[in-house]
Design an enzyme around this catalytic site. Structure first.
Site, PDB file in Angstrom:
ATOM      1  N   GLY A  88      26.407  -2.112   7.263  1.00 21.41           N
ATOM      2  CA  GLY A  88      26.867  -1.371   8.425  1.00 21.41           C
ATOM      3  C   GLY A  88      26.659   0.123   8.328  1.00 21.41           C
ATOM      4  O   GLY A  88      25.944   0.627   7.473  1.00 21.41           O
ATOM      5  N   GLU A 111      18.602   4.969  11.108  1.00 18.08           N
ATOM      6  CA  GLU A 111      17.230   4.640  11.488  1.00 18.08           C
ATOM      7  C   GLU A 111      16.527   3.772  10.453  1.00 18.08           C
ATOM      8  O   GLU A 111      15.597   3.031  10.787  1.00 18.08           O
ATOM      9  CB  GLU A 111      16.432   5.919  11.741  1.00 18.08           C
ATOM     10  N   HIS A 124      17.910   1.212   8.804  1.00 14.99           N
ATOM     11  CA  HIS A 124      18.245  -0.165   9.171  1.00 14.99           C
ATOM     12  C   HIS A 124      17.482  -0.590  10.423  1.00 14.99           C
ATOM     13  O   HIS A 124      16.949  -1.705  10.501  1.00 14.99           O
ATOM     14  CB  HIS A 124      19.744  -0.295   9.457  1.00 14.99           C
ATOM     15  N   LYS A 137      17.167   8.373   4.645  1.00 14.15           N
ATOM     16  CA  LYS A 137      18.281   7.971   5.495  1.00 14.15           C
ATOM     17  C   LYS A 137      19.253   7.130   4.674  1.00 14.15           C
ATOM     18  O   LYS A 137      18.863   6.219   3.956  1.00 14.15           O
ATOM     19  CB  LYS A 137      17.769   7.150   6.671  1.00 14.15           C
TER      20      LYS A 137
END
EC number: 6.3.2.1
Length: 283
Positions: free
Chosen positions: A31, A35, A37, A184
């Site tokens: 979760g 970006e 994921h 990220k």
């Protein structure tokens, strides 16, 4: 997008997909989507009829004193992002749903875990492969997509799939970066303003190691020291590790005569970040 919070609902929905002979791509996550994921979702959508994403913060992979309780969570935000990116089925189980009783079986990883993140996180990858294998059994995907930002995890999961003859194709995907080079990560939100300005130094230091390698340096110790010096010049936190290892075997080496991974982990005040570069031999 269909949201399933129970295993029974997930399996009922997946039965429909299989009856329609639809191929399934799977993106497992913890979760707080970014970006990186979403790039996995894009790749999965290009290659499969149905995309399943899981969001589950797996307690088995967090050790004592690690950031399980403070790991960022925002399901409403994640749900919107997943739906906008085209996820078909979002599996969002509770801990009790995934682990309704104390486990009687837990996988143990015996290779490639005494280096990088595994060296300072005993049992971490045991927890990773245990939950990933369980998710594979629940989803039964044709392929699963993982980002190479955590290249050690990709290697460990790939080995698990090969060792146990799990019928899932593992698809490693390139690390997605900010415009300044920072990988990220869900943990980036915990950087202070000063730390955020420094953090691209992780990638810049890896590039410094790559430059030395490209210039003909083959001594792994020299490459490690070049990366370490660059980190010390650019950042003010604490180096957790700097490694140059064979990849995907994750073995310590003295001379660079095969594909290698240049990897770093760095401890800021409230976030530990990792990054790496995989350098194919001969490039």
């Amino acid at each position: 997008m269909i949201v399933c919070t129970t295993i029974s609902d997930l399996q009922a929905q997946l039965r429909i997909e299989r009856e329609q002979k639809r191929s399934v791509g799977f993106v497992p996550t913890m979760g707080y989507l970014h970006e990186g994921h979403l790039s996995l979702v894009k790749r999965a959508k290009e290659e499969h009829d149905t995309v399943v994403m899981s969001i589950f913060v797996n307690p088995l992979q967090f050790g004592a004193g690690e950031d399980l309780d403070t790991y960022p969570r925002d399901f409403a935000r994640d749900e919107q992002l997943a739906e906008a990116e085209g996820v078909d089925i979002l599996f969002y189980p509770s801990t009790d749903e995934m682990y309704p009783r104390p486990a009687s079986v837990r996988l143990k990883v015996t290779q490639g875990v005494d280096v990088l993140c595994g060296a300072s996180r005993p049992g971490h990858f045991d927890g990773v492969v245990t939950v990933v294998l369980k998710l594979f059994h629940l989803v039964e995907p044709d392929a699963a997509y993982f980002g190479l930002k955590d290249a050690q995890q990709v290697a460990v999961i790939t080995n698990m799939v090969e060792d146990l003859n799990v019928g899932v194709q593992i698809v490693p995907c390139a690390t997605v970066r900010e415009v300044d080079g920072l990988a990220k990560s869900s943990r980036n939100v915990r950087l202070s303003e000063k730390e955020r300005k420094e953090a691209p130094g992780l990638y810049q230091s890896l590039l410094a190691g790559r430059e030395a390698l490209d210039a003909g340096e083959k001594d792994a110790a020299v490459i490690r020291e070049r990366i370490r010096q660059s980190l010390e010049e650019r950042l003010t936190g604490r180096i957790d590790y700097v490694e140059v290892l064979s990849y995907p075997r994750l073995q310590k080496i003295e001379r660079i005569e095969e594909t290698v991974i240049l990897a770093v982990a760095y401890q800021f005040e409230n976030a530990r970040l990792i990054d790496n570069l995989i350098v194919p031999y001969g490039e």
